[in-house]
Design an enzyme around this catalytic site. Structure first.
Site, PDB file in Angstrom:
ATOM      1  N   SER A 113       0.830  -1.194   0.000  1.00 14.51           N
ATOM      2  CA  SER A 113       0.000   0.000   0.000  1.00 14.51           C
ATOM      3  C   SER A 113       0.867   1.246   0.000  1.00 14.51           C
ATOM      4  O   SER A 113       1.991   1.235   0.547  1.00 14.51           O
ATOM      5  CB  SER A 113      -0.851  -0.021   1.275  1.00 14.51           C
ATOM      6  OG  SER A 113      -1.437   1.236   1.486  1.00 14.51           O
ATOM      7  N   TYR A 138      -2.070  -0.879  11.017  1.00  9.80           N
ATOM      8  CA  TYR A 138      -2.327  -1.444   9.684  1.00  9.80           C
ATOM      9  C   TYR A 138      -1.118  -1.204   8.778  1.00  9.80           C
ATOM     10  O   TYR A 138      -0.599  -2.125   8.135  1.00  9.80           O
ATOM     11  CB  TYR A 138      -3.578  -0.807   9.055  1.00  9.80           C
ATOM     12  CG  TYR A 138      -3.663  -1.036   7.561  1.00  9.80           C
ATOM     13  CD1 TYR A 138      -3.938  -2.292   7.052  1.00  9.80           C
ATOM     14  CD2 TYR A 138      -3.427   0.009   6.654  1.00  9.80           C
ATOM     15  CE1 TYR A 138      -3.986  -2.513   5.671  1.00  9.80           C
ATOM     16  CE2 TYR A 138      -3.477  -0.202   5.287  1.00  9.80           C
ATOM     17  CZ  TYR A 138      -3.752  -1.465   4.797  1.00  9.80           C
ATOM     18  OH  TYR A 138      -3.787  -1.678   3.442  1.00  9.80           O
ATOM     19  N   LYS A 176       1.832  -3.784   6.753  1.00  6.50           N
ATOM     20  CA  LYS A 176       2.285  -3.741   5.352  1.00  6.50           C
ATOM     21  C   LYS A 176       3.804  -3.546   5.300  1.00  6.50           C
ATOM     22  O   LYS A 176       4.495  -4.189   4.506  1.00  6.50           O
ATOM     23  CB  LYS A 176       1.580  -2.622   4.579  1.00  6.50           C
ATOM     24  CG  LYS A 176       0.094  -2.860   4.369  1.00  6.50           C
ATOM     25  CD  LYS A 176      -0.189  -4.081   3.500  1.00  6.50           C
ATOM     26  CE  LYS A 176      -1.654  -4.382   3.374  1.00  6.50           C
ATOM     27  NZ  LYS A 176      -1.940  -5.700   2.817  1.00  6.50           N
TER      28      LYS A 176
END
Ligand SMILES: NC(=O)c1ccc[n+]([C@@H]2O[C@H](COP(=O)([O-])OP(=O)(O)OC[C@H]3O[C@@H](n4cnc5c(N)ncnc54)[C@H](O)[C@@H]3O)[C@@H](O)[C@H]2O)c1
Ligand SMILES: O=c1ccn([C@@H]2O[C@H](COP(=O)(O)OP(=O)(O)O[C@H]3O[C@H](CO)[C@@H](O)[C@H](O)[C@H]3O)[C@@H](O)[C@H]2O)c(=O)[nH]1
Length: 357
Positions: A136, A160, A164
């Site tokens: 991302s 989050y 990643k």
């Protein structure tokens, strides 16, 4: 490059019932690939798989195998890999809500990290060592410069984003230690819109966190108005700027990445941005959606959302040069297809509301 070239390989798509997964599976099947999906329906449902089958028709549906399973359970993966020999894995399965990750980081570390580590173990055991991973633009944090270039320093802003970032580092470590792995990390910017048929699209549970699903729900009357987070940013109209990308362009980016993996045995572990390279403000996006839908979107100007960056957009050169891929669609087409999905499916994959929103 794209779905016109036919392929014979068998691809495992984790999280293939989700938003980006369903659109990618359609393009894989059209491209001639055989596809197995594993999904636990944490954020999706069987109807999405049924719609994919309707969309590709009965012949191509024979090449699609759905498996209900959870990446955190090694036995689910073992069962799948014992049944089918996979040539590569596209790994979408993961949790993605930033706010929820701040409130419940253990859930994110458990699902995203443990699930992925299990996947690597079983892939290695069955000698399947080609992976396309959903990363991302969040790994750029609050970028000091734009456009974001793949060799920028990486940062995480929330749990989050940390999953990643960690998963990118894990991929690089594994490939360094075991050079027969080939791993492409795709850094998505802001995926939006839907298949042009209006049959599949994004169907978030509860109140949407992201801009486009929120606008869509205002347009169909499920929500009264859009809160615009921030109107004092140093941008042309005071609202924040992002790089929105049509989910069908994103899907084709995965096909291009797979072809790269199959044609370049010594690719190693490499990251590519998938964005359009164009920045659009929140207010510009609202105006484009109003034009596409003919609906007025009432807005309320609100304070900035904590943690949001002013402006983020991609450098697209590396993907263009090395994957032969670039986005085809602009904001007008994104809004057109988003509206087609919304107007045909105001309640997403549910036929009618089961409870009040
Ligand atoms: N949509 C975005 O804005 C965006 C942006 C950047 C990166 N990504 C990443 O792309 C990937 C796909 O995103 P999406 O928008 O399609 O999300 P999504 O929630 O629609 O799809 C993810 C799918 O994975 C499944 N899943 C989750 N955990 C699982 C597990 N342990 N076992 C099996 N299945 C599991 C869910 O049920 C869901 O169907 C995610 O990894 C996400 O972090 C998304
Ligand atoms: O109701 C809303 C929702 C969003 N926004 C604004 O719209 C912009 C885009 O927000 P959003 O759609 O939530 O996307 P991002 O915050 O840019 O984050 C997305 O894009 C990142 C980069 O790909 C991913 O890592 C994240 O998971 C994904 O949510 C931001 O300025 C928000 O403040 C609003 O004004 N009102």
């Amino acid at each position: 490059m794209g779905s016109s070239e036919k392929s014979q390989e068998t691809i495992l798509v984790t999280g293939g019932a989700g938003f980006i997964g369903t659109h990618t599976v359609v393009q894989l099947l059209h491209g001639g690939f055989r596809v197995s999906i594993i999904d636990n329906f944490d954020n999706s449902c069987m109807e999405a798989i049924e719609r994919v089958k309707q969309l590709v028709g009965p012949e191509l549906s024979k090449k699609l195998d759905f498996n209900l399973g959870d990446l955190r359970k090694r036995e689910d993966l073992e069962k799948l890999f014992s049944k089918t020999k996979f040539d590569a894995v596209i790994h979408f399965a993961g949790l993605k809500a930033v706010g929820e990750s701040v409130a419940n980081p253990r859930r994110y570390f458990d699902n995203n990290l443990i699930g992925t580590i299990n996947l690597y173990e079983i892939m290695a055991k069955h000698n399947c060592k080609k992976m396309v991973f959903s990363s991302s633009a969040t790994v750029y944090g609050q970028p000091e410069k734009i456009p974001c270039v793949e060799d920028f320093e990486l940062k995480a802003m929330n749990p989050y984003g940390r999953t990643k970032l960690f998963l990118e580092e894990i991929a690089r470590d594994i490939q360094k230690a075991e050079p027969d792995w080939s791993i492409i990390l795709l850094r998505y910017f802001n995926p939006v819109s839907a298949h042009e048929s209006g049959k599949i699209g994004e169907d978030p549970r509860g109140i949407p966190n992201n801009l486009m699903p929120y606008i869509q729900q205002v347009a169909v009357g499920r929500l009264p108005e859009l809160n615009v987070y921030g109107h004092d940013y140093p941008t042309k109209d005071g609202s924040a700027i992002r790089d929105y990308i049509h989910v069908m362009d994103l899907a084709d980016g995965h096909i291009a990445a797979l072809r790269k993996l199959f044609s370049t045995p010594d690719i190693g572990c490499v990251a590519y941005n998938l964005g359009t390279g164009c920045g659009t403000s929140v207010l510009e996006m609202v105006a484009a959606f109003e034009k596409a839908s003919g609906k007025k979107i009432p807005i309320k100007l609100c304070p900035r959302r904590p943690g949001d960056a002013t402006a983020v957009y991609a450098s697209t050169e590396k993907a263009k040069k090395e994957l032969g891929w670039k986005a085809k669609y602009g904001v007008a087409e994104m809004c057109r297809d988003q509206w087609k999905w919304a107007s045909n499916n105001p309640w997403g994959y549910q036929s009618k509301p089961q409870s009040k929103p």
